[in-house]
Design an enzyme around this catalytic site. Structure first.
Site, PDB file in Angstrom:
ATOM      1  N   ASP A  28      47.786  34.080  47.007  1.00 57.68           N
ATOM      2  CA  ASP A  28      48.894  33.804  47.933  1.00 57.68           C
ATOM      3  C   ASP A  28      48.613  34.399  49.316  1.00 57.68           C
ATOM      4  OD1 ASP A  28      51.353  32.742  48.645  1.00 57.68           O
ATOM      5  OD2 ASP A  28      52.482  34.503  47.985  1.00 57.68           O
ATOM      6  N   HIS A  45      44.549  27.565  54.403  1.00 60.27           N
ATOM      7  CA  HIS A  45      44.098  27.050  53.104  1.00 60.27           C
ATOM      8  C   HIS A  45      42.574  26.897  53.098  1.00 60.27           C
ATOM      9  CE1 HIS A  45      48.116  26.721  51.715  1.00 60.27           C
ATOM     10  NE2 HIS A  45      48.462  25.728  52.507  1.00 60.27           N
ATOM     11  N   LEU A 139      31.054  32.228  32.583  1.00 62.58           N
ATOM     12  CA  LEU A 139      32.443  32.453  32.969  1.00 62.58           C
ATOM     13  C   LEU A 139      33.304  31.211  32.719  1.00 62.58           C
ATOM     14  CD1 LEU A 139      34.540  34.280  34.582  1.00 62.58           C
ATOM     15  CD2 LEU A 139      33.844  32.954  36.592  1.00 62.58           C
TER      16      LEU A 139
END
Ligand code: IPE
Ligand code: IPE
Ligand code: MG
Length: 242
Positions: A28, A45, A139
């Site tokens: 965020d 962004h 991962l």
């Protein structure tokens, strides 16, 4: 795939015995990062997408097993069309640009959430990344897209009932989108808000929570190491005694 030895991990100031298996991040603060700089939110962004590479790489290199990233919530559908369009464009760009390196590092990509809401081009970029990396053993990278924790739990219930099962906790867990990543050990939220915003509600039951004011585009490897160190110092009791 883990790259560093225990002593190399210790060299980063980390305790190799206390690396969380499953890290989740609420990424965020992109919009405020941009606004502070007099830039449009889209620039935030974009900067946020650029911050991803180091964090994913480092998580993989130190042997984190699963990393779940909140990229777009079901509630984010309330954002202006223009911002959603920018986010969609960045998603496509991201997957196309990063897929080869992620694949080379053994990362297995999966999206969680309802992808069908997105434009076809986004769906295709994501599905392509999932398919290409499906057999990788490194991962587990889960990217939450049009994801909501409540929707996920409800969906899991429906799937269980469709299978003719009345689920107990263990059974229900197997129907969640993150079934093979397990419970979250460490939940990080950047950007200064102290809330969960409908992320992984089931999986964070006993997660250690870490909040930082650092905005996601500024969340560097050092900021990640600070979070991991904080986690390493926590005493996890799971309701029991020391
Ligand atoms: C997080 O950054 C990214 C998404 C929710 C898509 P925000 O866009 O929420 O940034 P702030 O909270 O407005 O700063
Ligand atoms: C949470 O951030 C969702 C993502 C980071 C994708 P928001 O900015 O949407 O959360 P709220 O609105 O502050 O709760
Ligand atoms: Mg926000």
């Amino acid at each position: 795939m883990r790259k560093y030895t225990d002593s190399e991990i210790a060299g980063f100031g980390l305790n190799p015995e206390r690396i969380p298996a499953h890290v989740a991040i609420v990424m965020d603060g992109n919009g405020r990062w941009a606004t502070m700089r007099g830039l449009p939110r889209g620039a935030g962004h974009r900067a946020g997408v650029n911050a991803l590479r180091d964090i994913i790489r480092f998580a993989s290199d130190i042997g984190v097993q699963a990393l779940t990233l909140y990229a777009f919530s079901t509630e984010n559908r309330r954002r202006p069309k223009e911002e959603i369009g920018i986010l969609c464009g960045l998603l496509i760009e991201y997957f196309n640009r990063e897929i080869d390196e992620l694949h080379a590092n053994g990362v297995r990509i999966r999206s969680i959430g309802d992808l069908s809401w997105f434009p076809t081009a986004v769906q295709e970029a994501v599905r392509n990344a999932e398919q290409k990396t499906a057999n990788n053993a490194g991962l587990k990278l889960n990217i939450a897209l049009n994801y909501g924790g409540r929707a996920e739990i409800l969906h899991a219930f429906k799937l269980a009932y469709a299978d003719g099962r009345e689920p107990d906790e263990a059974t229900l867990s197997t129907y969640l989108d993150t079934a093979d990543s397990g419970d979250v050990d460490l939940l990080i939220r950047t950007g200064g808000e102290l809330r969960v915003s409908n992320f992984l509600l089931w999986q964070i039951a006993y997660a250690e929570l870490y909040f930082t004011d650092v905005k996601w585009p500024d969340f560097t490897r050092d900021a990640f190491i600070a979070a991991l160190n904080d986690f390493a110092g926590r005493e996890r009791r799971f309701g029991g005694l020391k």
